[in-house]
Design an enzyme around this catalytic site. Structure first.
Site: not given
Ligand code: AMP
Ligand code: TRP
Length: 333
Positions: A114, A198, A201
């Protein structure tokens, strides 16, 4: 065994299918086991580790809460709140900063990713963010933490901090050493435009992800344009490792229909992608559109969302303030 569950999601923009299948769907399953006690937090203090527009942040906090509720989290069964409403998170985070070691934080790969090339310009908050995450978890004596693969290292750090505190202050088992709950299947939903990245967002391409508040036309269009290869769908799992896009789309289908990947492969083996995509789009629309309309309905009632969050915070505060007063006794304050 009954589990005490804690997890958090950052309010930093639209939630997408990866968040839903990798995290929130699992939160709902855990909540629906009456033996579990679940706390789900919109981690707004984590969000400000990178620059946020105050107006957008407020909107995103409500949107994340609305997505939780629309996906099936029930504020009567689980505690749902946003982190900044419970001061103990920040307070314990400081105390744990004095327990955690620089060497441990220096190993965190997410910070390196990051912060990018210019580490000197990253906020100090971004660097110590895993300590805040440990505070979130340890404050509530959580036994299990459902997270995606990417958070595994942060959870290890929480375990190290808990163990070190317990040892240093001669208070065996004071902090519960939490276990990660990482989904085995479909733990990573990949970008629709690149099967090796992955779904995220932060991807500049809207076509790379399906947002939880997409319309049916948007969903149909994104699936139609999803990257594939030129071969028909495989007839066995072994062939998938070399075909990341096929694997991802079959995985999304399997996860949304709660069936194994091998069952999905049997269903579609030998068919071409255009045929499969029609079925997949249909399934995604059927599963995501009800959530999307519910999110939009909930968002119209800001007072309701704010009340869910503040009622949740009140309950969280009750637990957290007891824990923090014990922490202070142990430390000698
Ligand atoms: P974040 O949006 O990165 O804060 O992620 C929020 C939750 O969603 C966390 O538990 C991440 O591990 C999960 N997550 C985010 N992106 C993915 C993805 N592409 N596939 C599976 N889980 C995800
Ligand atoms: N760091 C997590 C993420 O970026 C969010 C998070 C904050 C969290 N506190 C937590 C997850 C506590 C689980 C438990 O996805």
């Amino acid at each position: 065994m009954s589990k005490k569950i804690f997890s958090g999601v950052q309010p930093t923009g639209n939630l997408h299918l990866g968040n839903y299948l990798g995290a929130i769907k699992n939160f709902v399953n855990l909540q629906n086991n009456p033996k579990n006690f679940c706390i789900y937090c919109v981690v707004d203090l984590h969000a400000i580790t990178v620059k946020q527009d105050p107006f957008e942040l407020k909107k995103n906090i409500r949107e994340t809460a609305a997505a939780f509720i629309a996906s099936g989290l029930d504020y009567k069964k689980s505690i749902i709140f946003n982190q900044s409403l419970v001061p103990a998170h920040t307070e314990v985070s400081w105390i744990l900063s004095c327990v955690a070691r620089m060497g441990w934080l220096n190993r965190m790969t997410q910070f390196k990713e990051k912060a990018g090339k210019d580490k000197e310009k990253a906020s100090v908050g971004l660097y110590i963010y895993p300590i805040l995450m440990a505070a979130d978890i340890l404050l509530y004596d959580a036994t299990h933490v459902p997270v995606g693969e990417d958070q595994k290292q942060h959870l290890e750090l929480s375990r190290d901090i808990a163990n070190k505190f317990n040892l240093e202050f001669n208070s065996t088992n004071f902090f519960i050493v939490p276990e990660p709950l990482i989904q085995k299947n479909f733990a990573r939903i990949m970008s629709l435009k690149d099967g090796s990245k992955k779904m995220s967002k932060s991807d500049p391409s809207e076509l790379s992800r399906i947002n939880l508040n997409d319309s049916s036309d948007e969903i149909l269009n994104k699936i139609k344009k999803a990257k594939t290869d030129n071969e028909p769908l495989p007839d066995n799992e072994n062939d998938l490792s070399k075909r990341p896009e096929a694997e991802n789309l079959l995985g999304i289908y399997s996860s949304l229909s709660d069936q194994s990947i091998s069952k999905t492969i049997n269903e579609f083996s030998g068919k071409n992608f255009s045929e499969f995509k029609v079925m997949l789009a249909d399934l995604v629309v059927n599963k995501i559109l009800p959530i999307s309309s519910e999110i939009n309905k909930i968002l119209k009632d800001e007072k309701f969302i704010d009340k869910v969050l503040s009622d949740g915070a009140e309950k969280a505060n009750e637990i957290a303030s007891k824990k923090i007063s014990n922490i202070k006794k142990i430390i000698g304050f």
